[in-house]
Design a protein around this motif. Structure first.
Motif, PDB file in Angstrom:
ATOM      1  N   GLU A 166     115.796 -10.129  74.056  1.00  0.00           N
ATOM      2  CA  GLU A 166     114.697  -9.176  74.263  1.00  0.00           C
ATOM      3  C   GLU A 166     114.101  -9.287  75.655  1.00  0.00           C
ATOM      4  N   PHE A 167     113.917 -10.497  76.157  1.00  0.00           N
ATOM      5  CA  PHE A 167     113.139 -10.686  77.388  1.00  0.00           C
ATOM      6  C   PHE A 167     113.971 -11.111  78.597  1.00  0.00           C
ATOM      7  N   GLY A 168     115.230 -11.451  78.384  1.00  0.00           N
ATOM      8  CA  GLY A 168     116.104 -11.759  79.508  1.00  0.00           C
ATOM      9  C   GLY A 168     115.566 -12.838  80.416  1.00  0.00           C
ATOM     10  N   ASP A 169     115.566 -12.575  81.724  1.00  0.00           N
ATOM     11  CA  ASP A 169     115.178 -13.578  82.716  1.00  0.00           C
ATOM     12  C   ASP A 169     113.684 -13.879  82.738  1.00  0.00           C
ATOM     13  N   ARG A 170     112.916 -13.174  81.911  1.00  0.00           N
ATOM     14  CA  ARG A 170     111.483 -13.463  81.856  1.00  0.00           C
ATOM     15  C   ARG A 170     111.199 -14.734  81.054  1.00  0.00           C
ATOM     16  N   VAL A 171     112.215 -15.221  80.339  1.00  0.00           N
ATOM     17  CA  VAL A 171     112.019 -16.408  79.511  1.00  0.00           C
ATOM     18  C   VAL A 171     113.137 -17.416  79.750  1.00  0.00           C
ATOM     19  N   GLU A 172     112.839 -18.658  79.431  1.00  0.00           N
ATOM     20  CA  GLU A 172     113.829 -19.738  79.417  1.00  0.00           C
ATOM     21  C   GLU A 172     113.573 -20.549  78.164  1.00  0.00           C
ATOM     22  N   THR A 173     114.554 -20.622  77.275  1.00  0.00           N
ATOM     23  CA  THR A 173     114.342 -21.312  76.004  1.00  0.00           C
ATOM     24  C   THR A 173     115.071 -22.647  75.954  1.00  0.00           C
ATOM     25  N   THR A 174     114.488 -23.541  75.187  1.00  0.00           N
ATOM     26  CA  THR A 174     114.986 -24.905  75.018  1.00  0.00           C
ATOM     27  C   THR A 174     114.871 -25.275  73.551  1.00  0.00           C
ATOM     28  N   PHE A 175     115.810 -26.063  73.022  1.00  0.00           N
ATOM     29  CA  PHE A 175     115.626 -26.552  71.657  1.00  0.00           C
ATOM     30  C   PHE A 175     116.061 -28.002  71.537  1.00  0.00           C
TER      31      PHE A 175
END
Length: 359
Positions: free
Chosen positions: A58-67
């Protein structure tokens, strides 16, 4: 789009600074997740990770996710949450009930980080909670179970004796008995959310007692594998578990977290995020009934889908009286429905379930 799995060495990563009131558009919003199981569990954690992936889409380069996956509930969770906060994540999703106190402890130390806790009830200015009305889906599964059992013995594998799980046991039993007054419910506790060996043992114990339908509030496909061996039936839990269709998996309860995750990330990005409590169900699209296979007779499928639509529209509540508690005392009068407060503190079985709830 940026994504990475957090390793222990990332704990010292620099902290990302948020602009006010909305997140700065020239840098990604860093979002962390902690999972109680592995992302490949095929159930609960798998569904949450699909939600994480939906955020990226949905947000592309506007977000960076980690788990961080397979985090035990307790002190390890507090360390993982601290690690995510120190690594600059400004929005953290903690996706299991037992992460509740660790979330509250870490949130107090990082007031500029927003925390979202799944299935919990404790909140703070920077801690929100979200949950799904799983008991609605259990009503539909219970209807199918009551119609399809030949032994009149239905088994339920519980994870931990908390209100969320007790709601599901009660809802399944109520609706199985509505369509089959001869139904008995047998409950075995695994004391784990994800432990295939324990879940397989629990399923075997139930099958040995003559159960021919198994429901579960645990995360692995092990109970379905045992049901398959025994010629019994079961249901997908949290995700579709379609690899076992058309039988023993005859339908499923699917948790769709993606819309909620997308909504909350959007609110952080535009500066409108607030701490609140959300409890969504079938009508909201968060609890999804998986395909009912042809192993289920057409008339039973029709009955189950009709119940699903009644619940979705608000026409029917799965906990509608008259209902008594297992000790025979009155709980809900004719036509009365349980309040959210009643459900969120549920610590009893309904009349007809003879097992005791572990303390």
């Amino acid at each position: 789009m940026k994504r990475r799995t957090l390793l222990a060495s990332a704990a010292a990563a620099s902290i990302l600074t948020l602009a006010a009131p909305a997140f700065a558009q020239d840098e990604p919003l860093k979002i962390g997740f902690i999972y109680v199981g592995p992302v490949g569990d095929g159930g609960w954690t798998y569904q949450h990770d699909l939600g994480r992936q939906a955020i990226e889409a949905e947000f592309g380069d506007r977000v960076e996710t980690t788990f961080i996956e397979s985090v035990p509930e307790g002190a390890d969770a507090e360390r993982a949450l601290t690690q995510l906060a120190l690594a600059g994540n400004k929005l953290i999703f903690a996706t299991s009930f037992g992460f509740m106190d660790p979330v509250m402890n870490v949130a107090a130390k990082f007031p500029d980080v927003k925390f979202e806790h799944a299935t919990g009830y404790k909140r703070a200015d920077n801690v929100a909670t979200y949950d799904a009305r799983f008991y609605e889906g259990r009503a539909v599964m219970g209807t199918i179970a009551g119609r399809m059992t030949e032994s009149n013995k239905i088994g339920y594998i519980g994870s931990f004796p908390i209100p969320e799980v007790i709601q599901g046991i009660n809802s399944s039993f109520i609706h199985a008995r509505k369509v089959n007054p001869e139904v008995e419910m047998k409950v075995v506790w695994a004391y784990s959310w994800f432990d295939p060996a324990k879940e397989a043992d629990a399923a075997a114990a139930l099958l040995a007692e003559g159960v021919d339908v198994i429901l579960q509030h645990t995360d692995s496909t092990a109970p379905l594998a045992k049901a398959q061996e025994a010629g019994a039936i079961g249901f997908g839990q949290a995700s579709d578990m379609a690899a076992f269709a058309p039988s023993p998996r005859v339908s499923s309860i699917i948790d769709d977290w993606s819309p909620y995750y997308i909504k909350r990330v959007g609110e952080v990005l535009d500066g409108t995020w607030q701490s609140n409590a959300t409890w969504a169900g079938i009508g909201d699209g968060e609890v999804v009934i998986g395909e009912i296979t042809d192993a289920v007779p057409a008339e039973v499928k029709e009955e189950a889908l009709a119940l699903k639509e009644q619940i979705a529209s608000g026409e029917y509540h799965p906990f509608t009286g008259p209902l008594n508690k297992a000790d025979g005392s009155a709980w809900l009068a004719e036509g009365e429905t349980a309040s959210d407060e009643d459900l969120s503190s549920m610590n009893f079985y309904v009349e007809g379930i003879t097992a005791a709830i572990p303390q």
